[in-house]
Design a protein around this motif. Structure first.
Motif, short mmCIF file in Angstrom:
data_model
loop_
_atom_site.label_atom_id
_atom_site.label_comp_id
_atom_site.label_asym_id
_atom_site.label_seq_id
_atom_site.Cartn_x
_atom_site.Cartn_y
_atom_site.Cartn_z
N TRP A 88 0.83 -1.20 0.00
CA TRP A 88 0.00 0.00 0.00
C TRP A 88 0.87 1.26 0.00
O TRP A 88 0.52 2.27 -0.62
N ASN A 90 3.63 1.55 -1.44
CA ASN A 90 4.42 1.52 -2.68
C ASN A 90 5.87 1.11 -2.49
O ASN A 90 6.74 1.46 -3.28
N TYR A 91 6.13 0.36 -1.43
CA TYR A 91 7.46 -0.22 -1.27
C TYR A 91 7.58 -1.51 -2.09
O TYR A 91 8.69 -2.00 -2.30
N SER A 93 6.01 -3.41 -5.71
CA SER A 93 5.15 -3.41 -6.89
C SER A 93 4.21 -4.61 -6.81
O SER A 93 4.38 -5.49 -5.96
N GLN A 217 15.32 -0.71 -2.36
CA GLN A 217 14.48 0.41 -1.93
C GLN A 217 15.26 1.44 -1.14
O GLN A 217 15.10 2.63 -1.30
#
Length: 221
Positions: A88, A90-91, A93, A217
Motif C-alpha cells: 500500500w 508503494n514499497y 510493486s 528500496q
C-alpha cells in the motif's frame, strides 16, 4: 487508519494461509470443517480465531489442552499483514507483492512439512503469466525443474519453480545474487543452528529475496 485496516486484512489472509499449511498436507478440506486444535481436536471459538491476538493473549498455548501453538502461525499472520502495508505504501510493486506472498506461503510449507504445494504455486504462476510480460529465458527454470524430477540433482524441483515465478519481479542477475545470499544463509543455519541431512531451502530464498528488494528500496530512496 488505512494502514491499520490493511494490516488487519493481511493478518486474516495470513491466518487462512496457515490453515492451508495445516490442512493440505493432512488431506483435509480447506472449506468445510471448523478450525480446531491439532492436539486435542477441540473446536476453536470466535475469539480463538482472531489473528495474532489469540497467540499473544494465550502465550502461544491452546486454552483447552495447553499444548504449544506453532510460532509459524504467528509469523505467517504478521508477515502477510506487513506485506499488505508495504504494498500500500508503494514499497512493493504488484508482482513483487504477489511473489512475496507466495514465498511466505511456500516457506511455511517447506519449513513445516518439507513439501511443495504445487497447486498453490500453479495458481500464482498462471497469474504471473497472464498479468505480466515475460521473456522466454524465464522458462529455463521450468526445464531445470523438470530435469530435477528425472535426475537426482540434490535440490528440489520446487526451488527451480520458485525461481521461475521470481523472474517476473526481479532480473536474472538479481536472482543470481539472491541465490548466493540464500546459500550463505543456509550454510550458516546448517553449521550453527540445525545440522541435519535436509534443510528447508525456500525460507532462505524468501529471506534473500526480501533483503534484495528492500536493499534496492533503501538505495533508491
Amino acid at each position: 487508519m488505512e494502514i491499520l485496516f490493511l494490516f488487519i486484512i493481511g493478518t486474516i489472509f495470513g491466518s487462512f494461509f496457515g490453515l492451508l499449511v495445516d490442512r493440505i498436507p493432512a488431506g483435509e478440506s480447506i472449506i468445510f470443517g471448523r478450525s480446531h486444535c491439532d492436539s486435542c481436536n477441540h473446536i476453536l471459538s470466535f475469539r480463538d480465531l482472531i489473528p495474532l491476538f489469540y497467540q499473544l493473549s494465550s502465550a502461544s498455548l491452546c486454552r483447552y489442552c495447553k499444548s504449544k501453538i506453532p510460532l509459524m502461525n504467528f509469523i505467517l499472520e504478521f508477515s502477510v499483514g506487513l506485506l499488505f502495508c508495504l504494498a500500500w505504501l508503494n514499497y512493493l510493486s504488484l508482482p513483487q507483492f504477489l511473489m512475496s506472498i507466495l514465498s511466505v506461503i511456500l516457506s511455511a510449507f517447506d519449513y513445516r512439512h518439507h513439501s511443495f504445494p504445487f497447486i498453490i504455486w500453479l495458481i500464482f504462476a498462471l497469474s504471473f503469466i497472464i498479468l505480466f510480460p515475460s521473456s522466454l529465458i524465464f522458462y529455463s527454470w521450468l526445464v531445470l525443474a523438470l530435469l530435477t524430477e528425472i535426475f537426482d540433482f540434490k535440490i528440489g524441483s520446487g526451488d527451480f519453480l520458485w525461481f521461475f515465478t521470481a523472474s517476473f519481479s526481479i532480473s536474472f542477475f538479481d536472482e543470481m545474487k539472491l541465490l548466493q545470499i540464500a546459500c550463505l544463509l543456509g550454510i550458516i543455519y546448517y553449521l550453527m543452528i540445525k545440522k541435519r541431512d535436509e534443510i528447508a531451502f525456500i525460507p532462505f530464498l524468501t529471506i534473500a529475496y526480501l533483503m534484495l528488494l528492500f536493499g534496492h528500496q533503501i538505495l533508491i530512496r
